[in-house]
Write a protein that holds these residues in place. Structure first.
Motif, PDB file in Angstrom:
ATOM      1  N   ALA A 111      -4.990   2.301 -17.887  1.00 23.22           N
ATOM      2  CA  ALA A 111      -3.521   2.634 -18.102  1.00 23.22           C
ATOM      3  C   ALA A 111      -3.205   3.688 -19.163  1.00 23.22           C
ATOM      4  O   ALA A 111      -3.890   3.667 -20.046  1.00 23.22           O
ATOM      5  CB  ALA A 111      -2.461   1.439 -18.421  1.00 23.22           C
ATOM      6  N   VAL A 112      -2.416   4.707 -18.858  1.00 23.23           N
ATOM      7  CA  VAL A 112      -2.060   5.733 -19.581  1.00 23.23           C
ATOM      8  C   VAL A 112      -0.632   6.181 -19.680  1.00 23.23           C
ATOM      9  O   VAL A 112      -0.172   6.311 -18.464  1.00 23.23           O
ATOM     10  CB  VAL A 112      -2.976   7.160 -18.920  1.00 23.23           C
ATOM     11  CG1 VAL A 112      -2.787   8.382 -20.017  1.00 23.23           C
ATOM     12  CG2 VAL A 112      -4.515   6.709 -18.811  1.00 23.23           C
ATOM     13  N   VAL A 124      -3.707   3.936  -7.723  1.00 21.20           N
ATOM     14  CA  VAL A 124      -2.960   4.175  -8.780  1.00 21.20           C
ATOM     15  C   VAL A 124      -1.533   3.928  -8.673  1.00 21.20           C
ATOM     16  O   VAL A 124      -1.215   4.212  -7.439  1.00 21.20           O
ATOM     17  CB  VAL A 124      -3.056   5.830  -8.994  1.00 21.20           C
ATOM     18  CG1 VAL A 124      -2.343   6.187 -10.181  1.00 21.20           C
ATOM     19  CG2 VAL A 124      -4.489   6.048  -9.346  1.00 21.20           C
ATOM     20  N   GLU A 125      -0.744   3.361  -9.616  1.00 20.96           N
ATOM     21  CA  GLU A 125       0.721   3.149  -9.486  1.00 20.96           C
ATOM     22  C   GLU A 125       0.982   4.117 -10.933  1.00 20.96           C
ATOM     23  O   GLU A 125       0.647   3.780 -11.815  1.00 20.96           O
ATOM     24  CB  GLU A 125       1.092   1.530  -9.630  1.00 20.96           C
ATOM     25  CG  GLU A 125       0.596   0.935  -8.492  1.00 20.96           C
ATOM     26  CD  GLU A 125       1.596   1.008  -7.303  1.00 20.96           C
ATOM     27  OE1 GLU A 125       2.334   1.998  -7.300  1.00 20.96           O
ATOM     28  OE2 GLU A 125       1.219   0.801  -5.961  1.00 20.96           O
ATOM     29  N   THR A 142       3.736   7.169 -17.174  1.00 26.82           N
ATOM     30  CA  THR A 142       3.104   6.141 -17.165  1.00 26.82           C
ATOM     31  C   THR A 142       2.136   5.819 -15.909  1.00 26.82           C
ATOM     32  O   THR A 142       2.926   6.019 -15.111  1.00 26.82           O
ATOM     33  CB  THR A 142       3.441   5.109 -17.906  1.00 26.82           C
ATOM     34  OG1 THR A 142       4.478   4.480 -16.956  1.00 26.82           O
ATOM     35  CG2 THR A 142       3.774   4.996 -19.471  1.00 26.82           C
ATOM     36  N   ALA A 143       0.988   5.507 -16.041  1.00 32.15           N
ATOM     37  CA  ALA A 143       0.398   5.108 -14.609  1.00 32.15           C
ATOM     38  C   ALA A 143      -0.830   4.242 -14.979  1.00 32.15           C
ATOM     39  O   ALA A 143      -1.431   4.227 -16.285  1.00 32.15           O
ATOM     40  CB  ALA A 143      -0.455   6.538 -14.190  1.00 32.15           C
ATOM     41  N   ILE A 144      -1.072   3.428 -13.973  1.00 32.37           N
ATOM     42  CA  ILE A 144      -2.145   2.547 -14.164  1.00 32.37           C
ATOM     43  C   ILE A 144      -3.106   2.496 -12.770  1.00 32.37           C
ATOM     44  O   ILE A 144      -2.461   2.684 -11.852  1.00 32.37           O
ATOM     45  CB  ILE A 144      -1.640   1.193 -14.317  1.00 32.37           C
ATOM     46  CG1 ILE A 144      -2.655   0.073 -14.750  1.00 32.37           C
ATOM     47  CG2 ILE A 144      -0.763   0.683 -13.107  1.00 32.37           C
ATOM     48  CD1 ILE A 144      -2.205  -1.327 -15.115  1.00 32.37           C
ATOM     49  N   LYS A 157      -6.727   7.685 -12.890  1.00 30.87           N
ATOM     50  CA  LYS A 157      -7.581   7.540 -11.787  1.00 30.87           C
ATOM     51  C   LYS A 157      -9.049   8.082 -11.913  1.00 30.87           C
ATOM     52  O   LYS A 157     -10.221   7.816 -11.624  1.00 30.87           O
ATOM     53  CB  LYS A 157      -7.141   8.448 -10.570  1.00 30.87           C
ATOM     54  CG  LYS A 157      -8.059   8.398  -9.293  1.00 30.87           C
ATOM     55  CD  LYS A 157      -7.385   9.109  -7.998  1.00 30.87           C
ATOM     56  CE  LYS A 157      -8.269   9.055  -6.991  1.00 30.87           C
ATOM     57  NZ  LYS A 157      -7.771   9.854  -5.857  1.00 30.87           N
ATOM     58  N   ASP A 158      -9.164   9.643 -12.632  1.00 31.65           N
ATOM     59  CA  ASP A 158     -10.456   9.809 -13.257  1.00 31.65           C
ATOM     60  C   ASP A 158     -11.346   9.044 -13.997  1.00 31.65           C
ATOM     61  O   ASP A 158     -12.458   8.824 -13.682  1.00 31.65           O
ATOM     62  CB  ASP A 158     -10.353  11.446 -13.890  1.00 31.65           C
ATOM     63  CG  ASP A 158      -9.698  12.505 -12.707  1.00 31.65           C
ATOM     64  OD1 ASP A 158      -9.776  11.939 -11.413  1.00 31.65           O
ATOM     65  OD2 ASP A 158      -9.497  13.549 -13.169  1.00 31.65           O
TER      66      ASP A 158
END
Length: 174
Positions: A6-7, A171-172, A13-15, A152-153
């Motif tokens: 997660a970032v 990815v969400e 924000t994304a996980i 994702k990367d």
């Protein structure tokens, strides 16, 4: 195992998580499991590493906490961690969880820990250390990348190294 990353970057924000499910140490049972998802009317995203049945139990328990505490992510995470340590049924669960909303990014573990990362990145699972290192590097050296692209990367980089992580990445983003 798996890799969940997660970032938080640029107000987003994304996980991301891979889809591999292994049986023991030698057999890939499935490559398309959904280990990251949105809950609580798409206001919260979660990701799991560990046993699938355990993860689903934790998801249900956590969503009940969110409803009980009006969507307060921090309080819900702390209450879940406390229950996880005390409840004999939950104590047997072997999983870790990342929970996030637009403001908070937390790791919740069965040992009663609720941890907020220092540098807007957190990763768990067998490839978690690889994904976390890759995410931090991308954040520092490529600040125009989106949170979703970094997450994702990072999981894909982990999949290149970790045999328990595959390239079927979901990815969400919030």
């Amino acid at each position: 195992m798996t890799t969940i990353c997660a970032v938080r970057q640029g107000g987003h924000t994304a996980i991301a998580g891979d889809g591999q499910v292994t049986l023991g140490e030698k057999v890939i049972m499935k490559q398309g499991a959904q280990k990251v998802r949105k809950i609580y009317d798409d206001q919260v995203a979660i990701g799991f590493a560990g046993g699938v049945a355990d993860a689903l139990t934790l998801e249900e328990w956590f969503e009940k906490k969110l409803k009980a505490y009006g969507g307060d992510l921090r309080r819900s995470a702390v209450e879940l961690a406390q229950d996880w340590r005390k409840d004999p049924t939950l104590q047997k669960l072997e999983a870790m969880m990342i929970v996030m909303d637009r403001k908070n990014l937390l790791v919740v573990s069965g040992s009663g820990e609720v941890i907020e990362p220092d540098d807007n990145v957190v990763a768990i699972g067998s490839g978690g250390n690889y994904a976390q290192a890759a995410s931090v590097a991308m954040l520092h050296h490529n600040p125009e990348m989106s949170a979703a692209d970094i997450a994702k990367d990072a999981v894909n980089i982990a999949a290149d190294i970790d045999v328990f992580t595959d390239h079927n990445v979901r990815v969400e983003a919030l």
